[in-house]
Design an enzyme around this catalytic site. Structure first.
Site, PDB file in Angstrom:
ATOM      1  N   GLY A 109       0.836  -1.190   0.000  1.00 26.47           N
ATOM      2  CA  GLY A 109       0.000   0.000   0.000  1.00 26.47           C
ATOM      3  C   GLY A 109       0.878   1.249   0.000  1.00 26.47           C
TER       4      GLY A 109
ATOM      5  N   ASN B  80      -6.374   5.304   9.733  1.00 30.05           N
ATOM      6  CA  ASN B  80      -6.022   4.060  10.398  1.00 30.05           C
ATOM      7  C   ASN B  80      -6.074   4.152  11.921  1.00 30.05           C
ATOM      8  OD1 ASN B  80      -3.918   5.761   9.218  1.00 30.05           O
ATOM      9  ND2 ASN B  80      -2.470   4.560  10.435  1.00 30.05           N
TER      10      ASN B  80
ATOM     11  N   GLN C  12      -7.413   1.738   4.391  1.00 25.94           N
ATOM     12  CA  GLN C  12      -8.269   1.269   5.491  1.00 25.94           C
ATOM     13  C   GLN C  12      -9.725   1.121   5.056  1.00 25.94           C
ATOM     14  OE1 GLN C  12      -7.461   0.374   8.680  1.00 25.94           O
ATOM     15  NE2 GLN C  12      -5.274   0.747   8.391  1.00 25.94           N
TER      16      GLN C  12
ATOM     17  N   THR D  50       9.125  -8.373 -11.647  1.00 25.05           N
ATOM     18  CA  THR D  50       8.317  -9.537 -11.975  1.00 25.05           C
ATOM     19  C   THR D  50       7.042  -9.526 -11.142  1.00 25.05           C
ATOM     20  OG1 THR D  50      10.287 -10.814 -12.507  1.00 25.05           O
ATOM     21  CG2 THR D  50       8.287 -12.061 -12.012  1.00 25.05           C
TER      22      THR D  50
ATOM     23  N   CYS E 133       5.388   5.420  23.546  1.00 28.28           N
ATOM     24  CA  CYS E 133       6.261   4.344  23.985  1.00 28.28           C
ATOM     25  C   CYS E 133       6.228   3.157  23.032  1.00 28.28           C
ATOM     26  CB  CYS E 133       5.865   3.903  25.379  1.00 28.28           C
ATOM     27  SG  CYS E 133       5.873   5.301  26.497  1.00 28.28           S
TER      28      CYS E 133
HETATM   29  C1  LIG Z   1      -4.093   4.488   5.768  1.00 26.34           C
HETATM   30  C2  LIG Z   1      -2.925   3.646   5.406  1.00 26.34           C
HETATM   31  N1  LIG Z   1      -2.204   3.943   4.301  1.00 26.34           N
HETATM   32  C3  LIG Z   1      -1.158   3.222   3.925  1.00 26.34           C
HETATM   33  C4  LIG Z   1      -0.747   2.125   4.650  1.00 26.34           C
HETATM   34  C5  LIG Z   1       0.453   1.401   4.177  1.00 26.34           C
HETATM   35  O1  LIG Z   1       0.174   0.094   3.807  1.00 26.34           O
HETATM   36  P1  LIG Z   1       1.368  -0.972   3.771  1.00 26.34           P
HETATM   37  O2  LIG Z   1       1.934  -1.009   5.156  1.00 26.34           O
HETATM   38  O3  LIG Z   1       0.710  -2.222   3.365  1.00 26.34           O
HETATM   39  O4  LIG Z   1       2.373  -0.498   2.823  1.00 26.34           O
HETATM   40  C6  LIG Z   1      -1.464   1.784   5.812  1.00 26.34           C
HETATM   41  C7  LIG Z   1      -1.094   0.636   6.670  1.00 26.34           C
HETATM   42  O5  LIG Z   1       0.011   0.447   7.111  1.00 26.34           O
HETATM   43  C8  LIG Z   1      -2.575   2.559   6.196  1.00 26.34           C
HETATM   44  O6  LIG Z   1      -3.272   2.265   7.282  1.00 26.34           O
HETATM   45  C1  LIG Z   2      19.813  -9.547 -13.507  1.00 23.34           C
HETATM   46  C2  LIG Z   2      18.458  -9.186 -13.026  1.00 23.34           C
HETATM   47  N1  LIG Z   2      18.300  -8.092 -12.270  1.00 23.34           N
HETATM   48  C3  LIG Z   2      17.088  -7.730 -11.796  1.00 23.34           C
HETATM   49  C4  LIG Z   2      15.969  -8.464 -12.078  1.00 23.34           C
HETATM   50  C5  LIG Z   2      14.668  -7.972 -11.549  1.00 23.34           C
HETATM   51  O1  LIG Z   2      14.069  -8.846 -10.661  1.00 23.34           O
HETATM   52  P1  LIG Z   2      12.503  -8.764 -10.404  1.00 23.34           P
HETATM   53  O2  LIG Z   2      11.830  -8.960 -11.715  1.00 23.34           O
HETATM   54  O3  LIG Z   2      12.230  -9.825  -9.443  1.00 23.34           O
HETATM   55  O4  LIG Z   2      12.204  -7.409  -9.875  1.00 23.34           O
HETATM   56  C6  LIG Z   2      16.083  -9.616 -12.883  1.00 23.34           C
HETATM   57  C7  LIG Z   2      14.934 -10.444 -13.246  1.00 23.34           C
HETATM   58  O5  LIG Z   2      13.906 -10.049 -13.719  1.00 23.34           O
HETATM   59  C8  LIG Z   2      17.363  -9.977 -13.363  1.00 23.34           C
HETATM   60  O6  LIG Z   2      17.530 -11.048 -14.126  1.00 23.34           O
HETATM   61  S1  FES Z   3       8.829   5.688  26.647  1.00 18.51           S
HETATM   62 FE1  FES Z   3       8.199   7.067  28.178  1.00 18.51          FE
HETATM   63  S2  FES Z   3       9.023   6.152  29.999  1.00 18.51           S
HETATM   64 FE2  FES Z   3       9.484   4.675  28.443  1.00 18.51          FE
END
Ligand SMILES: Cc1ncc(COP(=O)(O)O)c(C=O)c1O
Ligand SMILES: Cc1ncc(COP(=O)(O)O)c(C=O)c1O
Ligand code: FES
Ligand code: FES
Lengths: 393, 157, 393
Positions: free
Chosen positions: A73, A155, A183, A241, A331
């Site tokens: 996301g 969120n 969300q 990919t 915290c």
């Molecule tokens: C409102 C919102 N946007 C974006 C994200 C990012 O999603 P992700 O952690 O899957 O990249 C989250 C959750 O972490 C979210 O709650």
């Molecule tokens: C040499 C090389 N670098 C990078 C990639 C990219 O990997 P991916 O497609 O998993 O992002 C590939 C394969 O697609 C690759 O053969």
């Molecule tokens: S983060 Fe506040 S006392 Fe631990």
């Protein structure tokens, strides 16, 4: 008797629906082709991606070709915000962006990074319920404003923004509008044919799908500059990919979510939410709901601030009772600052420290809620007994 | 990617090979991808009917399937009628081609044109007046609707 | 009798090892927590990520804290190249990058994009075997050169670069060195304690792990500017909820690959590769190997150019015979240009059109190879019979 376990951290991530996992399973070790390969394995992978794209698009009533899969996301937010900002600046349309104070880090940090790259931005405030005002948005739009990014639902506090009105303001001023619906998607009805949004972010793992897969809806005709360069997959917008099993899982999760929404399951969940909120507020004094209520709130989402105590303590004691929750307290984060979202709604630091979020799933039962309503009050009592601020009666 | 009919015309090519005593030979190159096609015609000098036709193609499966198809369509037709076959006719007859492969069907259409030109040049030393070659109907064929800023894409790496 | 199926496209993607899938399985619907959550589900997810990070690091003899998980191999390349280039420019070290003509698009397009952002770059040529010369690299380094990115092994022609020598040149000149080891990792021994590399990219799906997960090794002390902004996961370098099942799968795949390498399985595969190459070259006239041979070639990798015919036709006829291969021919790509990698090794356009890549896995048997050696020659004959260039005897 095994102790009850109640997972109430569905805003953080959800359980992958077993039907989703079942749909994914064949794409690991049987139909494991790369969709870009011409041979049989490649073709069957491509067909699976196509089907999943159609399912995912259907959830928000979009065309399949307008949905781009990303690796998270967060990545979809980055692509939308940076991709549109760069592209519009390149066209000479300007370099001013508007966002809100309660956006997820993925959008907010993208905007701030663009700030370092010479863009200007305005961060809109929210009211006590976490609402962005369409009038404030309208007032903030400048001649060089190109992009507005405001989340669909938050969120931490569950507030649903007036997306339609916000989008209408953008349309009126010819400004592009992105909304982070991570969300919201799958949990409330979204129809991009009716809503004036140009881009919309989703993430499968927040709607009973797998982790590691996000999606960006991009309205036809919009040009983005990709943030991830390479082989040109996903219409050139997201190289790498294709993650076939995860994409298949997203599709299945979207299909299930759509059926659920069509059956009105969100309404039922909202009723349970209100029972839950009512129970917490009545059983624990000096506690308040954060965010909006009723229809302006995500149906699965509850969040509170409990005065005089700190979130982490509640989390750990709840954990010991088999209740799994989260907190926006300082915290529990690396930053030692309480949640900027809670502060933006006007809470003071000390109160924001006592935040607790309990977010349900479709598997949460009334018995689960009653169990929480039984266990939670004594935990608060115990912690308050140790608090220097709490005025014991 | 390809439909069954295209696959069949590729797998079981009709009229592939050469005609050693051809009345005319046409050779064309595809400006888009650099592929090459050669058409051999055996033409009845009285009726100008194409009695035999063969092709050789250095190109993709679509190029071979369209070559295959155009030889079937042209065989038995008069040269004038064969020249009315467009690349779109060929693609349609095959039940359609993927958008990125439409340019391949041009080879077939232009192969016949080149062979006809060879025939008339050999016979008359010039092209007959009024002979018209169909315009390619793929002016924007293959061009996907440009909607994203996209890099060039490659097959699986 | 079912027809034989021989998957020989392992450079495109591999079958997920069933042991890998088994390790991943619990993290979808049982241990589905977000590693950033404090509760039990979160802690067990965090522990799983930690274990997987250690396993993945061990494959290349790195420290766990020096491995960052990303959403794809491509993303790791983008992070390395853009992240280092931006960071070094910000420090005022310069803005010149060096790369090679046969890099994967993920690295090459990242470099070219930086070119648009005001960086300068030099693209080094390769020789007929696809080798980059360390002397040429040394000559190309300028006072403002900050980063060199040269792949460990090439996906199309299997050539393994003299990484140690290239890295030494970089060290000598105080230039940062990144290598894309997506095709090499898990297939040949790599030890970052011995090699002078600063960053190294891997992808699980090229080594019997799942799709949608990459990793970047980043030597301690190196600062990168993240390409994906947000919640600050993965040491702040790759935001987005961690893809726990895929990370666990990467760890398991790395563990299996390490055990295999320790047992010398790469040597056995290389022997089969040579048998395969020898068979193809002896049975099909006017065919040559592309890329390097022997120890300078990936042990699972074969690639050829077959004169007078075109790759797509071979692919489809092989596909019909249950043999799944790939080609760098123009016709199999959207771009209509034959592979820039093959052209860079000095092949002319027409010859490059006839390229075919057959890449084995550890499951490939000698019977599989013999089957290909039986089916492939008549396919070439059939296509050559249709070729205007082929001079039939
Ligand atoms: C409102 C919102 N946007 C974006 C994200 C990012 O999603 P992700 O952690 O899957 O990249 C989250 C959750 O972490 C979210 O709650
Ligand atoms: C040499 C090389 N670098 C990078 C990639 C990219 O990997 P991916 O497609 O998993 O992002 C590939 C394969 O697609 C690759 O053969
Ligand atoms: S983060 Fe506040 S006392 Fe631990
Ligand atoms: S004829 Fe060249 S790609 Fe089809």
């Amino acid at each position: 008797m095994t102790a009850r376990e109640v997972y109430l951290d569905n805003s953080a991530t959800t359980r992958t629906d077993p039907r989703v996992l079942e749909a994914m399973a064949p794409y690991f070790s049987e139909k494991y082709g790369n969709p870009n390969s011409l041979h049989k394995y490649g073709r069957e992978a491509r067909a699976a991606v196509d089907t999943a794209r159609a399912q995912t698009a259907a959830l928000i009533n979009a065309e399949p070709a307008d949905v781009v899969f990303t690796g998270a996301g967060s990545e979809a937010d980055n692509l939308a915000v940076k991709g549109a900002a760069w592209a519009l600046r390149e066209k000479g349309k300007g370099a001013h962006i508007i966002t809100s104070a309660i956006e997820h880090h993925a959008a907010l940090s993208s905007v701030k990074w663009l700030g370092k790259m010479g863009f200007e931005y305005t961060i809109l405030p929210v009211d006590g319920r976490g609402m962005v005002s369409p009038d404030a948005l309208e007032a903030a739009i400048r001649p060089d404003t190109t992009l507005v990014t405001i989340m669909f639902a938050n969120n931490e506090i569950g507030t649903i923004q007036p997306i339609k009105k916000l989008g209408e303001v953008c349309r009126r001023h010819g400004v592009m509008f992105h909304t982070d619906a991570v969300q919201a998607a799958g949990h409330i009805k979204i129809d991009v044919k009716e809503l004036p949004v140009d881009m919309l972010t989703m993430a499968a793992h927040k709607m009973y799908g797998p982790k590691g897969i996000g999606a960006l809806y991009v309205r036809r005709g919009i040009k983005l500059i990709p943030t991830l360069h390479g082989g040109g997959q996903e219409f050139g917008l997201r190289s790498g990919t294709e993650n076939v099993p995860a994409i298949v899982g997203f599709g299945k999760a979207a299909e299930i979510a759509k059926a659920r929404l069509d059956a009105g399951a969100d309404k039922k969940l909202a009723a349970m939410r209100d029972y839950f909120i009512e129970g917490v507020l009545s059983k624990i004094p000096e506690t308040r709901l954060t965010g909006a209520a009723g229809d302006d709130r995500l149906p699965f989402h509850t969040s509170f601030v409990v005065k005089y105590i700190e979130g982490e303590g509640m989390l750990l004691l709840l954990d010991a009772a088999g209740i799994y929750a989260s907190s926006g307290s300082a915290c529990t984060s690396g930053s030692l600052e309480p949640s900027y979202v809670l502060l933006a709604t006007g809470l003071d630091h000390a109160t924001a420290h006592g935040s607790l979020r309990l977010t349900m799933s479709h598997e949460t039962t009334k018995e689960d809620i009653d169990y929480v309503l039984e266990k939670f009050p004594p935990i608060v009592e115990k912690l308050r007994a140790m608090s220097p601020f709490y005025n014991k009666k | 990617m390809y439909n069954q009919k295209v696959v069949d015309y590729f797998m079981n090519p009709r009229n592939s090979g050469r005609i050693e005593d051809a009345s005319a030979i046409g050779e064309v190159g595809n400006p888009v991808c650099g592929d090459v096609m050669k058409i051999y015609l055996k033409i009845n000098p009285q009726s100008e009917v194409i009695e035999d036709i063969k092709f050789e193609t250095f190109g993709c499966a679509a190029a071979i399937a369209t070559s295959s198809m155009i030889t079937e369509l042209a065989k038995g037709k008069t040269l004038a009628n064969a020249l009315k076959i467009t690349n779109k006719d060929v693609a349609d007859e095959l039940g359609g081609l993927p958008a990125v492969k439409l340019h391949c069907s041009l080879l077939a259409q232009e192969g016949i044109q080149a062979a006809a030109a060879d025939y008339y040049m050999k016979r008359d030393g010039k092209l007959p007046a009024g002979l018209s070659f169909p315009e390619s109907s793929m002016s924007n064929g293959g061009a996907e609707e440009e909607r994203f800023v996209s890099e060039d894409s490659r097959a699986a790496d």
